[in-house]
Design an enzyme around this catalytic site. Structure first.
Site, PDB file in Angstrom:
ATOM      1  N   HIS A  46     -19.382   9.989   0.996  1.00 57.48           N
ATOM      2  CA  HIS A  46     -19.740   8.660   1.483  1.00 57.48           C
ATOM      3  C   HIS A  46     -21.259   8.535   1.452  1.00 57.48           C
ATOM      4  CE1 HIS A  46     -19.274   4.939   3.691  1.00 57.48           C
ATOM      5  NE2 HIS A  46     -20.295   5.326   4.448  1.00 57.48           N
TER       6      HIS A  46
ATOM      7  N   ARG B  11       0.840  -1.207   0.000  1.00 57.44           N
ATOM      8  CA  ARG B  11       0.000   0.000   0.000  1.00 57.44           C
ATOM      9  C   ARG B  11       0.868   1.247   0.000  1.00 57.44           C
ATOM     10  NH1 ARG B  11      -5.429  -0.563   0.743  1.00 57.44           N
ATOM     11  NH2 ARG B  11      -5.969  -2.540   1.665  1.00 57.44           N
TER      12      ARG B  11
HETATM   13  C1  GRF Z   1     -20.819   6.777  -4.715  1.00 53.19           C
HETATM   14  O1  GRF Z   1     -22.009   6.280  -4.146  1.00 53.19           O
HETATM   15  C2  GRF Z   1     -19.889   7.273  -3.642  1.00 53.19           C
HETATM   16  O2  GRF Z   1     -20.556   7.874  -2.585  1.00 53.19           O
HETATM   17  C3  GRF Z   1     -19.242   6.002  -3.195  1.00 53.19           C
HETATM   18  O3  GRF Z   1     -19.042   5.258  -4.365  1.00 53.19           O
HETATM   19  C4  GRF Z   1     -19.998   5.642  -5.343  1.00 53.19           C
HETATM   20  C5  GRF Z   1     -19.229   6.105  -6.536  1.00 53.19           C
HETATM   21  O4  GRF Z   1     -20.063   6.393  -7.619  1.00 53.19           O
HETATM   22  N1  GRF Z   1     -18.054   6.287  -2.427  1.00 53.19           N
HETATM   23  P1  GRF Z   1     -19.500   7.196  -8.871  1.00 53.19           P
HETATM   24  O5  GRF Z   1     -18.237   6.481  -9.340  1.00 53.19           O
HETATM   25  O6  GRF Z   1     -19.235   8.602  -8.446  1.00 53.19           O
HETATM   26  O7  GRF Z   1     -20.579   7.099  -9.900  1.00 53.19           O
END
Ligand code: GRF
Length: 203
Positions: free
Chosen positions: A105, A61
């Site tokens: 999130h 990582r």
């Molecule tokens: C979104 O729901 C975001 O909140 C989560 O992963 C998803 C990503 O969707 N962390 P996108 O790639 O922006 O369409």
């Protein structure tokens, strides 16, 4: 004008919403850990530089994060925007971008950190769900909250129907939060809260 770099892993619909919001920022690059992330072609179609740093090419990582940092820092961003970037970041990486790394999130944090947030919400039986934009700290899905939006949970919701309505809110509050950053309206307090200057109503 502030410079931002956006990190994605896949679809990139949040990235697309940020690009289409025509914010007063210079979007210097979109970086993905997945070469096949469909969001990359959208960014390219808008003339934005793209880079791929494939985590599978690194043994640790730390090594991946070091290369990612180097790739990001070449664009000298004021803000690094995680938009569906599906890698756990090392403490060294997070500390390097302290106060200039944000994430979205799909839950009302601190409820339901981690994955499968819509399943978690349905299982818990909450009546209100939503999404959160927050500054990133070493603890995953924690950190000072910049913006949140609520979504009512309906009796017949499935994780998919709930996700769809939450995503609409994500696409609204993420560009808004970045605008606040761009306009120097965000202040981090010593006790880990975010003050927004002249906050307008989000809902
Ligand atoms: C979104 O729901 C975001 O909140 C989560 O992963 C998803 C990503 O969707 N962390 P996108 O790639 O922006 O369409």
């Amino acid at each position: 004008m502030k410079t931002i770099v956006i990190l994605i892993s896949g679809r990139g619909s949040n990235m697309q919403a940020i690009i289409e919001a025509n914010l007063p920022v210079d979007i210097a690059a979109v970086i993905s850990n997945q070469a096949e992330a469909s969001g990359l072609s959208f960014a390219q179609s808008k003339g934005i530089a793209t880079r791929v740093v494939d985590h599978r090419n690194f043994d640790t990582r730390e090594a991946f994060d070091a290369k990612l940092m180097q790739t990001i820092d070449a664009f000298k961003p004021d803000l690094v925007v995680l938009a569906g970037f599906m890698r756990i970041l090392t403490e060294g990486f997070v500390n390097h971008y302290q106060g200039r790394l944000i994430n979205i999130h799909p839950s009302l944090l601190p409820a339901f950190p981690g994955l499968a947030t819509h399943e978690q919400a349905l299982k818990a039986g909450v009546k209100v769900h939503g999404c959160t934009v927050h500054f990133v700290t070493p603890k995953v899905d924690h950190g000072p909250i910049v913006a949140q939006a609520e979504v009512a949970v309906e009796a017949n919701d499935t994780p998919a129907t709930l996700a769809e309505r939450v995503l609409i809110e994500e696409h609204r509050i993420y560009p808004q939060a970045i605008r606040w950053f761009a306009e120097d309206r965000l202040t981090l307090t010593p006790d880990g809260r975010v003050n927004v200057k002249d906050v307008e109503t989000l809902n």
